[in-house]
Motif scaffolding. Structure first.
Motif, PDB file in Angstrom:
ATOM      1  N   ALA A  83      44.078  36.533  29.488  1.00 45.88           N
ATOM      2  CA  ALA A  83      44.778  36.994  30.693  1.00 45.88           C
ATOM      3  C   ALA A  83      45.924  36.072  31.074  1.00 45.88           C
ATOM      4  CB  ALA A  83      43.800  37.133  31.848  1.00 45.88           C
ATOM      5  N   GLU A  84      45.789  34.789  30.792  1.00 48.15           N
ATOM      6  CA  GLU A  84      46.815  33.783  31.014  1.00 48.15           C
ATOM      7  C   GLU A  84      47.197  33.612  32.490  1.00 48.15           C
ATOM      8  OE1 GLU A  84      49.960  35.004  28.329  1.00 48.15           O
ATOM      9  OE2 GLU A  84      49.127  33.817  26.678  1.00 48.15           O
ATOM     10  N   LYS A  85      47.950  34.550  33.070  1.00 49.83           N
ATOM     11  CA  LYS A  85      48.535  34.333  34.395  1.00 49.83           C
ATOM     12  C   LYS A  85      47.596  34.690  35.546  1.00 49.83           C
ATOM     13  CE  LYS A  85      52.837  35.150  36.943  1.00 49.83           C
ATOM     14  NZ  LYS A  85      54.194  35.752  36.870  1.00 49.83           N
ATOM     15  N   VAL A  86      46.911  35.827  35.447  1.00 47.28           N
ATOM     16  CA  VAL A  86      46.047  36.297  36.529  1.00 47.28           C
ATOM     17  C   VAL A  86      44.660  36.585  35.963  1.00 47.28           C
ATOM     18  CG1 VAL A  86      45.743  37.926  38.424  1.00 47.28           C
ATOM     19  CG2 VAL A  86      48.043  37.420  37.589  1.00 47.28           C
ATOM     20  N   ALA A  87      43.642  35.918  36.498  1.00 49.06           N
ATOM     21  CA  ALA A  87      42.279  36.108  35.995  1.00 49.06           C
ATOM     22  C   ALA A  87      41.848  37.562  36.110  1.00 49.06           C
ATOM     23  CB  ALA A  87      41.313  35.212  36.765  1.00 49.06           C
ATOM     24  N   LEU A  88      40.986  37.963  35.196  1.00 46.13           N
ATOM     25  CA  LEU A  88      40.516  39.340  35.121  1.00 46.13           C
ATOM     26  C   LEU A  88      39.301  39.597  36.001  1.00 46.13           C
ATOM     27  CD1 LEU A  88      40.538  39.573  31.230  1.00 46.13           C
ATOM     28  CD2 LEU A  88      42.081  40.884  32.708  1.00 46.13           C
ATOM     29  N   LEU A  89      39.231  40.795  36.552  1.00 42.04           N
ATOM     30  CA  LEU A  89      37.964  41.320  37.038  1.00 42.04           C
ATOM     31  C   LEU A  89      37.159  41.699  35.801  1.00 42.04           C
ATOM     32  CD1 LEU A  89      39.321  43.732  39.800  1.00 42.04           C
ATOM     33  CD2 LEU A  89      38.233  41.512  40.198  1.00 42.04           C
ATOM     34  N   ILE A  90      35.945  41.191  35.683  1.00 42.32           N
ATOM     35  CA  ILE A  90      35.068  41.551  34.574  1.00 42.32           C
ATOM     36  C   ILE A  90      33.888  42.310  35.172  1.00 42.32           C
ATOM     37  CG2 ILE A  90      33.647  40.749  32.660  1.00 42.32           C
ATOM     38  CD1 ILE A  90      36.549  40.142  32.187  1.00 42.32           C
ATOM     39  N   GLY A  91      33.877  43.617  34.971  1.00 42.77           N
ATOM     40  CA  GLY A  91      32.886  44.448  35.639  1.00 42.77           C
ATOM     41  C   GLY A  91      31.912  45.128  34.699  1.00 42.77           C
ATOM     42  N   VAL A  92      30.749  45.447  35.232  1.00 40.44           N
ATOM     43  CA  VAL A  92      29.738  46.235  34.523  1.00 40.44           C
ATOM     44  C   VAL A  92      29.090  47.194  35.518  1.00 40.44           C
ATOM     45  CG1 VAL A  92      29.181  44.446  32.817  1.00 40.44           C
ATOM     46  CG2 VAL A  92      27.898  44.549  34.975  1.00 40.44           C
ATOM     47  N   ASP A  93      28.396  48.186  34.972  1.00 37.19           N
ATOM     48  CA  ASP A  93      27.543  49.055  35.789  1.00 37.19           C
ATOM     49  C   ASP A  93      26.107  48.605  35.549  1.00 37.19           C
ATOM     50  OD1 ASP A  93      29.393  51.506  36.706  1.00 37.19           O
ATOM     51  OD2 ASP A  93      29.944  50.940  34.666  1.00 37.19           O
ATOM     52  N   GLU A  94      25.622  47.743  36.415  1.00 37.92           N
ATOM     53  CA  GLU A  94      24.240  47.259  36.308  1.00 37.92           C
ATOM     54  C   GLU A  94      23.503  47.711  37.558  1.00 37.92           C
ATOM     55  OE1 GLU A  94      21.042  45.528  34.348  1.00 37.92           O
ATOM     56  OE2 GLU A  94      23.064  45.863  33.587  1.00 37.92           O
ATOM     57  N   GLU A  95      23.230  49.017  37.611  1.00 40.30           N
ATOM     58  CA  GLU A  95      22.585  49.601  38.778  1.00 40.30           C
ATOM     59  C   GLU A  95      21.082  49.343  38.768  1.00 40.30           C
ATOM     60  OE1 GLU A  95      23.470  53.750  38.653  1.00 40.30           O
ATOM     61  OE2 GLU A  95      25.644  53.452  38.522  1.00 40.30           O
ATOM     62  N   GLY A  96      20.498  49.348  37.568  1.00 36.55           N
ATOM     63  CA  GLY A  96      19.048  49.381  37.410  1.00 36.55           C
ATOM     64  C   GLY A  96      18.622  50.786  37.026  1.00 36.55           C
ATOM     65  N   GLY A  97      17.495  50.902  36.320  1.00 38.48           N
ATOM     66  CA  GLY A  97      17.008  52.224  35.935  1.00 38.48           C
ATOM     67  C   GLY A  97      17.785  52.802  34.772  1.00 38.48           C
ATOM     68  N   ASP A  98      18.430  53.941  34.989  1.00 44.75           N
ATOM     69  CA  ASP A  98      19.155  54.634  33.919  1.00 44.75           C
ATOM     70  C   ASP A  98      20.420  53.909  33.492  1.00 44.75           C
ATOM     71  OD1 ASP A  98      17.242  56.583  34.060  1.00 44.75           O
ATOM     72  OD2 ASP A  98      18.491  58.055  35.101  1.00 44.75           O
ATOM     73  N   VAL A  99      20.979  53.098  34.359  1.00 43.67           N
ATOM     74  CA  VAL A  99      22.269  52.459  34.083  1.00 43.67           C
ATOM     75  C   VAL A  99      22.098  50.949  34.102  1.00 43.67           C
ATOM     76  CG1 VAL A  99      24.690  52.300  34.762  1.00 43.67           C
ATOM     77  CG2 VAL A  99      23.436  54.430  35.146  1.00 43.67           C
ATOM     78  N   VAL A 100      21.873  50.375  32.920  1.00 43.05           N
ATOM     79  CA  VAL A 100      21.618  48.941  32.779  1.00 43.05           C
ATOM     80  C   VAL A 100      22.384  48.412  31.570  1.00 43.05           C
ATOM     81  CG1 VAL A 100      19.425  48.699  34.007  1.00 43.05           C
ATOM     82  CG2 VAL A 100      19.433  49.619  31.685  1.00 43.05           C
ATOM     83  N   ARG A 101      23.651  48.108  31.765  1.00 41.17           N
ATOM     84  CA  ARG A 101      24.494  47.679  30.649  1.00 41.17           C
ATOM     85  C   ARG A 101      24.078  46.306  30.118  1.00 41.17           C
ATOM     86  NH1 ARG A 101      26.034  52.850  30.605  1.00 41.17           N
ATOM     87  NH2 ARG A 101      27.653  53.365  32.119  1.00 41.17           N
ATOM     88  N   VAL A 102      23.624  45.423  30.997  1.00 46.38           N
ATOM     89  CA  VAL A 102      23.334  44.044  30.614  1.00 46.38           C
ATOM     90  C   VAL A 102      21.847  43.833  30.346  1.00 46.38           C
ATOM     91  CG1 VAL A 102      23.486  41.630  31.332  1.00 46.38           C
ATOM     92  CG2 VAL A 102      25.318  43.215  31.923  1.00 46.38           C
ATOM     93  N   SER A 103      21.012  44.177  31.318  1.00 47.46           N
ATOM     94  CA  SER A 103      19.587  43.845  31.207  1.00 47.46           C
ATOM     95  C   SER A 103      18.850  44.686  30.179  1.00 47.46           C
ATOM     96  CB  SER A 103      18.906  43.967  32.577  1.00 47.46           C
ATOM     97  OG  SER A 103      18.920  45.309  33.039  1.00 47.46           O
ATOM     98  N   SER A 104      19.526  45.680  29.579  1.00 49.98           N
ATOM     99  CA  SER A 104      18.909  46.424  28.479  1.00 49.98           C
ATOM    100  C   SER A 104      18.827  45.567  27.219  1.00 49.98           C
ATOM    101  CB  SER A 104      19.708  47.698  28.186  1.00 49.98           C
ATOM    102  OG  SER A 104      21.059  47.390  27.893  1.00 49.98           O
ATOM    103  N   ASN A 105      19.551  44.449  27.201  1.00 46.76           N
ATOM    104  CA  ASN A 105      19.499  43.508  26.073  1.00 46.76           C
ATOM    105  C   ASN A 105      18.331  42.539  26.284  1.00 46.76           C
ATOM    106  OD1 ASN A 105      19.858  41.433  24.235  1.00 46.76           O
ATOM    107  ND2 ASN A 105      22.031  41.133  24.668  1.00 46.76           N
TER     108      ASN A 105
END
Length: 379
Positions: free
Chosen positions: A112-134
């Motif tokens: 990104a160099e100049k402006v830091a990025l928003l780093i987002g996920v959908d970690e709602e729990g239940g059906d939508v678990v992008r991270v904790s499914s690992n």
């Protein structure tokens, strides 16, 4: 809070009168240059203001894009289009260790160099678990907030949302695209398993708790899916129509969003369904009227974002090359978008031609930068 009335002691009055007399007898003097400088108010420029003032138009337009599915060429893409953020999905975490994930996110940020990025996920729990499914990251995926409450009450919800926030932050993720504010008790509804409850008061409590926890820990939050998904079908696959009367939104669907806004939510995601009581002609995410309601009636002054512009409900309606321009024109600040190679140049061209005013772009960029500052990304 009522102002506090302060009274002077009678013993102080003679002293004050003597002081006034002394001032009256003292010869008038012109302030010295040093005194003049000392009394001038100091002006400070925040890091965010300074950053904004030094941004090119191309950099400003790039900040409006929250790119989905960054690929192997992410470094070139982030630099070329000056992206505002990335949305990561399950495939970005699969089979990776926590250290692998941290290193990858750090690499995104270096690009990104100049402006830091928003780093987002959908970690709602239940059906939508992008991270904790690992399983390398958590022994089991987070339950849905609904299941968590049913098994342990509000204490369990608080514990789960706290752990969730701490886990994401530990990996370098700074935004959770949650909480879900939708209200439905219809088990046939697409959003049912992701909705906390059919009781609007319980949904409000859940949203307030979640936003408060995340705000304290400096994890960004996104209230979704405004103006309320209700019992609609899946807009990932087709257009959905909501024909509820406006009064129903005032009495139910709006309330969790108002609770989240009051608790300090950073962003609101607008759904792609057509809500006939507000705008029968276009999806909510592309409706100026829906955005006006969010700004003027719910008094939200943070970042308004679209759901993914590649979803079928939008591509069937606008065509893939016009989606981002239409989304900006109606009032969105941040665009969830996959095809940045098409959409970023389209928005830039619209600004250069006058179709979109640079003042509108500036207002959106300032909201995004303020959000990043609150998250500690701009120092």
């Amino acid at each position: 809070m009522k102002p506090i009335k302060r009274t002077l002691s009678l013993l102080m009055v003679p002293a004050m009168l003597l002081g006034l007399a002394a001032c009256a007898k003292a010869p008038s003097q012109q302030p010295t240059e040093a005194q003049t400088v000392a009394t001038e108010p100091e002006t400070t420029v925040s890091a965010t203001d300074s950053l904004f003032e030094n941004m090119t138009l191309e950099e400003k337009v790039g900040q409006l894009f929250y790119m989905c599915y960054p690929d192997a060429n992410y470094a070139d893409t982030i630099k070329q289009y000056h992206l505002g953020g990335l949305v990561l999905f399950g495939a970005h975490f699969e089979d990776k260790t926590a250290d692998d994930i941290r290193q990858q996110i750090q690499a995104y940020q270096r690009s990104a160099e100049k402006v830091a990025l928003l780093i987002g996920v959908d970690e709602e729990g239940g059906d939508v678990v992008r991270v904790s499914s690992n399983p390398n990251v958590r022994s089991e995926a987070f339950w849905s907030p609904k299941e968590t409450y049913q098994n342990g009450g509000w204490d369990a919800v608080t514990a789960a949302e706290t752990e969730k926030a701490e886990l994401l932050l530990s990996l370098g993720i700074n935004v959770n695209n949650a909480p879900v504010c939708d209200v439905t008790s219809n088990e046939e509804s697409f959003i049912y398993s992701r909705s906390f409850s059919g009781d609007v008061n319980d949904v409000c409590t859940y949203v307030t708790k979640t936003v408060g926890i995340c705000r304290d820990k400096k994890l960004g939050t996104v209230l979704k899916h405004f103006p309320g998904y209700g019992d609609n079908t899946d807009t990932h696959e087709n257009m959905a129509y909501d024909e509820k009367p406006y009064e129903d939104f005032l009495q139910s669907d709006f309330l969790p969003f108002e609770a989240g806004i009051e608790a300090g939510a950073d962003a609101v995601m607008v759904a792609h369904n057509i809500v006939t009581s507000m705008d029968a002609d276009v999806p909510a995410s592309l409706s100026a009227r829906v955005h006006q309601i969010l700004r003027d009636e719910l008094h939200f002054d943070g970042v308004i974002m679209t759901d993914d512009l590649s979803m079928e409900a939008i591509t069937q309606y606008t065509g893939s090359d016009a989606a981002a321009v239409a989304a900006v024109k109606c009032g969105n600040d941040l665009l969830c978008c996959t095809d940045v190679a098409t959409q970023v140049p389209a928005v830039l061209k619209a600004v250069q031609s006058g179709e979109i005013s640079e003042e509108q772009i500036n207002a959106s960029v300032k909201r995004i930068l303020r959000w990043k500052e609150h998250l500690g990304l701009i120092k």
